[in-house]
Every structure is written in C-alpha cells, then in structure tokens.
Design a protein around this motif. Sequence first.
Motif, mmCIF file in Angstrom:
data_model
loop_
_atom_site.group_PDB
_atom_site.id
_atom_site.type_symbol
_atom_site.label_atom_id
_atom_site.label_comp_id
_atom_site.label_asym_id
_atom_site.label_seq_id
_atom_site.Cartn_x
_atom_site.Cartn_y
_atom_site.Cartn_z
ATOM 1 N N ASN A 147 0.800 -1.223 0.000
ATOM 2 C CA ASN A 147 0.000 0.000 0.000
ATOM 3 C C ASN A 147 0.835 1.277 0.000
ATOM 4 O O ASN A 147 0.363 2.332 -0.399
ATOM 5 N N ASN A 178 1.604 2.798 -7.732
ATOM 6 C CA ASN A 178 1.485 4.165 -7.241
ATOM 7 C C ASN A 178 0.852 4.179 -5.857
ATOM 8 O O ASN A 178 -0.234 4.696 -5.658
ATOM 9 N N PRO A 180 -1.178 3.808 -2.591
ATOM 10 C CA PRO A 180 -2.549 3.359 -2.366
ATOM 11 C C PRO A 180 -3.415 3.417 -3.617
ATOM 12 O O PRO A 180 -4.453 2.768 -3.676
ATOM 13 N N ILE A 181 -3.003 4.192 -4.613
ATOM 14 C CA ILE A 181 -3.790 4.258 -5.840
ATOM 15 C C ILE A 181 -3.650 2.955 -6.617
ATOM 16 O O ILE A 181 -4.445 2.629 -7.472
ATOM 17 N N GLY A 182 -2.597 2.200 -6.280
ATOM 18 C CA GLY A 182 -2.431 0.892 -6.891
ATOM 19 C C GLY A 182 -1.886 0.995 -8.293
ATOM 20 O O GLY A 182 -1.154 1.919 -8.631
ATOM 21 N N VAL A 183 -2.272 0.042 -9.117
ATOM 22 C CA VAL A 183 -1.755 -0.024 -10.471
ATOM 23 C C VAL A 183 -2.878 0.337 -11.429
ATOM 24 O O VAL A 183 -3.995 -0.111 -11.264
ATOM 25 N N SER A 184 -2.557 1.174 -12.399
ATOM 26 C CA SER A 184 -3.565 1.544 -13.384
ATOM 27 C C SER A 184 -3.080 1.186 -14.782
ATOM 28 O O SER A 184 -1.882 1.109 -15.017
ATOM 29 N N VAL A 264 -5.404 -2.848 -10.267
ATOM 30 C CA VAL A 264 -5.322 -3.690 -9.076
ATOM 31 C C VAL A 264 -4.859 -2.827 -7.917
ATOM 32 O O VAL A 264 -3.997 -1.975 -8.081
ATOM 33 N N THR A 265 -5.452 -3.021 -6.744
ATOM 34 C CA THR A 265 -4.947 -2.338 -5.555
ATOM 35 C C THR A 265 -4.583 -3.376 -4.505
ATOM 36 O O THR A 265 -5.087 -4.497 -4.519
#
Lengths: 355, 379
Positions: A147, A178, A180-184, A264-265
């Motif tokens: 996270n 990125n 807590p924004i996770g992966v985009s 995905v987060t």
Amino acid sequence: MNKIKNLWATRRDSVIAFGIVIAAYIVVQIMSMTGNISYSLKGMLVPICAYVVMAVSLNLTVGVLGELSLGHAGFMSVGAFTGIVVTTVLTDAVPSDGLRLAIAMVVAAAAAAVVGVIVGVPVLRLSGDYLAIVTLAACEIIKSIVNVLYIGMDSKGLHLSIVKQSFTLEEGGKMIINGPIGVSGINKISTFTAGFVLILITLFVILNLINSRHGRAIMAVRDNKIAADSIGISTTRYKLLAFVISAAFAGMAGTLYAMNYSTVTAAKFDFNLSILVLVFVVLGGLGNIWGSVIAAALLTVLPELLRKLNFNDYRMLIYAILLIALMLFNNSKLKQMLLERRGSKKAAKTEGEVA
Amino acid sequence: MKKLFSMIMAGAMMVGLLAGCGNNDAGTTAAFKIGGTGPLTGGAAIYGNAVKNGAQIAVDEINALGGMQFELNIQDDEHDPEKAVNAYSNLMDWGMQVSLLAVTSKPGEAISANHFEDRVFGLTPSASAPAVAEGKDNVYQVCFSDPNQGTASANYIADQQLGEKIAVIYKNDDVYSTGIYETFIAQAQARGLNVVSTTTFTSASENDFNVQLTEAKNAGADLLFLPMYYTPASLILSQADSMGYEPKFFGVDGMDGILTVENFDTTLAEGVMLLTPFNADAQDEKTQAFVKKYQEQFGQIPNQFAADAYDCVYAYYQALTNANATPDMTAAQLCDLMMEQFSTMSFDGLTGEGMTWTNGLVSKSPKGMVIENGAYVGM
C-alpha cells in the motif's frame, strides 16, 4: 488397459482432478467456438482459474500439511505486483504476450516463495491457532507494505521508494505501482488458456508431491508430529517445503489474476480473500484436490449465477445461506450414509470380482 | 462414480444455464437500455444507492414524458473491481446500450477498460479518478476529477485567504482522498500556502483521530483541510470539538452529506466550508423539484451523487435526442454518436450550467458552500 486400471486404482484422485479440468476446458472451448458462451462466463474464466490455483495450493498447506493458514492472499498479492512489474519492464524486450506472462509467473513464484520462506521460518515453529493468527498478520503486513510502495520506470531503469514517492520520473517515464492508488492501465494479457495451463502445472506438481516420498513425510507430520520426529523425519523441513510450494503457486495465481484486470490495488488482497479461498478448500474437502477445483469454480460462479436469476437484492444472502447449507451437508449424517452406501457397494463389487 | 457423475451433471447444468442466459434478446422493447454498476451493498453502499435512486427519478420523469423511453439497470459491484467487471458482463448479457459506468473510482477504472474494448459509451456520475477516463475516447465523467478538486480547493483557500497555517488529514489507502491530497499539496506550494501538518489514516484506523488532531493543534493550524468522505469527517469534527480545538474546516465534495449522518450533532458542522457542485438547498426550480421528489420516494435529502446520476441520465436524453438515435441501434453505433455529441454539446444540469467536455473530463465550476444553521449556503 491394465495400466489404466492400475492408474485408476492407485491415483484415482489425480485422474479425477485432471479429468474435470480438461473436460471443463474442452467444453468451454467448444462453447466459445460455437458462440454459445455468455459474456458473463467469458469474463469469469480467468478469475476462476486463478481461484482454482489458489484453492489447490492452499489445500497443500491446510489439507495435506494440516496447518491453518489465513495468509494465502498475501502471497497472491506478492505474486500479483511482482508480475505487474515484470511484465511492464519486459514490454519491449519480450513482444510475445504468452511468453511474457510465463516469465512473469516464474519470477512471481520465486518472489512469493522467498516471502514464503521469510514468513514460514519463524511462523512454522507455531501450530494451530497461533499459526493461523500469525499468517493472518503476515497477510496484513504484506498488504500494508504494498500500500505504501511506489515503483516507477523510466529510461534510467526502475525507481523504488516506500511511504512517500521520493523519486521523480523523466519525461516519458511511467509509474508502475502508485502507492494506495495501486496499479492503473495494466495491459491485460491473461487468457483462459494460460489459466488452464497453470492449473495443469499446479495439479501436476502438487498431486505428484502428495504421492511422493516427500508427500508422505508431510502427511506423517500432519498426522503425528512426535511419531514423525521419532522416525527421523525433519518436521521443520517438510513443513517449510509444503508452505513455500503453496506460496509459490499462490504467487503465480496472483500474476494470472492481476493481468486480467486493468487495475489492481493492494486492498483487494486482504484477509477476506484469504478466508474466501479457505472456504473453497474446506467445502471442497480438506486434502481433496479435485474437491478444491470444483468448489473454487462453483463458488466463484455462484454469486453471478444468482445475479442472472434476478435475485439481485438477496443475492449475497442466498450465497451465504447456500454456504451454510453446504457446510452442514459436509458434516451431516446424510453425507456419511451416502458415502457408506457407496463404500459397501464397492466392497460388494470387489468381493464379487475376487469370487 | 455416481457422485462424480452427478457432479459432472451439475456442472453441465450450470454451464447450460449461463450459456442460455447469453442469448437474451436485445431490443424487443423500444427503450434505450442504460446500465451501470455501483456499490449497493457494503461500506460504500450509500453512494451506490444514491446514484441508483437519482438515476431512477430521471428515468421515470423522462419515461413519463412519453417520447423516448429508458430502461435502467444498476448492478451491485460491492466497491470491488473484480465484482464490477462481473457486473459489467452481466449488463452486457442484458443488452446494455449506453452505460453509467461505475459509481466509485477503482471499479470505474476496471470497467472503463472493458467499455473501451467493447465500444460501449460510458458516462460516469461519480468515478472521479483521472485514470477512469484517461486514454479512453468513449468514457466521460460528469463529476470533477480528483486533481481538479485539489487544485480548486488550494486556489479557493489562497484566493479567499481562509487560513494562515493549514493542516491536512487524508486517507492514504484511498484513491479519492490521496488523489485530491496530491494535487492540493502541489498547488498549495505553488500558491505559497503554509501547510504545517500532514497526517494520514486508513480504513482500519478511521475511528480515532486524536493523534492527527493533536498534531494539527500543536502545529497551530487554523484551517483543517479534509479531502475525504463525510463519515470520517463527521468523527473528526466531533473529536476536535471534544478536545476544544476549533479551526476552520474545509472539505471537498465527499463532505457533502455530512448533515445527514445519523447521531451526528449538526451544530458541530456549523461553519464547515466545502466545494461541491450540488446544493440541495438551492432555490432554482429544477433543484427543488428534484429534492422534493427524492424525499418523497426515498425519504432522504439527495446528496451530490444522486444529483450527478440525475444529470447523467438527462445528458443522455439530450444527446440521444440531438443525435436522433433509436433504441434499435447497437451499442457500438450509439457509442460513435454519443462521442460526437458529448464532445460538442453543452448541458445544463443540477450540478452545473453549461457543462462541456474535453477528453472526457467535464468543465464546470465547483461552488464554495458553507454550513450555516444546518443548511448549505453559497459563499
């Protein structure tokens, strides 16, 4: 013919497990070729594969080794994010999607195995409830670390920082993870066939392990640790072996899962997911590999099936009631009676053959 | 053997059921099928249900006009990207033609990729992360994007000189909160705002804010910026009150709805400022009619999510009418028409006048509101 008969007699569970998976694959392929497959089912194929691998690998820890682990989602998380980093880095170097996915899975398995060793060495000194709690904590720790993890890539290579993003990327650089924004913006490369192959590999490795000398040693540790110790089986070693193999496959499942979604987060891989996979294992039967396969597939499809049948508002309630019903059935006299009847029939049959 | 056989039969039946559902007939009724996903259950359910209700009101109104007919189907995604993709698949089987995408950001991001691949037009009421619309030419947002709000808040605070020393508390495992924080802090630096304390919390620790508030208090902050949803914000307000700390509070659109929190002493929210596109107390006819209807049907005062969803449906109504679209068109045909319409049209809704879109992002100006006597008043 005799060989097949032998195989059926000695490795029945393995034959059933492979049979189910291959049959399901063929059925789905035929359905999609003739255009009879619904959009829903098509969208769920890859997650089903990932959950099947998760359930089968957890069964190794819970069913065969007999240790309750609540941290399986943590290893899946490690595998998922490792897989994402590897596939992003290799985008240009390895143009073939399938090969890139395979490489990512291998690296993810290695990463999850390393984490498995780190978690396993101290944890496997415990047993029972304590082990369950510590694995649960390990899962939460992994979630918290991912996270706050920032990984970016530019022409200079990979940049990594923890808690705060302490690097700035060059023009044209790309944030991979990125915080807590996770992966985009993941390039979705998981396919049903990849999932199918992964299930076959998982089944092959785990079923062979169970039926090998090592597997028998692991089960000896489960059944009676003191007895196993007394005949010279290194309990720590075999516990760790099962735990780490289980973690490695969870890592592969994580990669497969992550590469099927555009985002995905870390929060997805929490203890709820661990419990979900544990439910698959328990409902499928502890130590029963093909049971895990069926339970994972059915219980993943079930909530969506209820959605189809227009139970919208009561969907999750019905799901929960069905779970309770299945649990009750698994422990009921009815099931015992059915099993006994089958057993006596079989006995009569073999008697007849002997006579 | 028997067991195996019955298992296989059960499996076959399951597959059969699923396959059977795939052949649902699309377009037997002459209504446009609008689909969408949102958290109707779970922790974020309040937003999903608000969107569902708001959109339903708009659909009912439009259907009552007798002209163009709409059919609405909002599926539960439990605020989970995986479930959102499943819900989206379900909608595709149902024959969705245009989509309200998802209510929350991460699910929205997950299914916006599917919308892009399948060429289904998506207009989200409230999935505000920039990644939702980024790089997808057929995904549009009706809400502000998160960075937009952070920048606007920093500008607003600087322009109005609301605070000397600013403290920020944000939720660092949440896309919405982190997204706003990052652009806020960048713009605050650019505008020379003095941020004296930055503290965080996560969903696991959102029931106690004494540490964060003490730090802000010790740093002498006189303005507390709270980029978060209203549930934790209401707790921050009451804990600050009980420790005798009285800075000014500044929130963003997630703060909208704080007056409806159960067991919350609304006097604590007096003087709280927030940026929001929608004000349930606005005196214009449209807003009042909407609020009245919403209260009659659902017994609550609508929040910004409901208003955004209402706007979405009306924006579709306007675009579909302008494009002379008919319900027998496929989703891909409608997608092309909608892209053309939305990139050129201007739309007046509850949450803003003269909205226009560039690259899927809406341009509308946030309204500064302050809570006075238990009601929102424009600043």
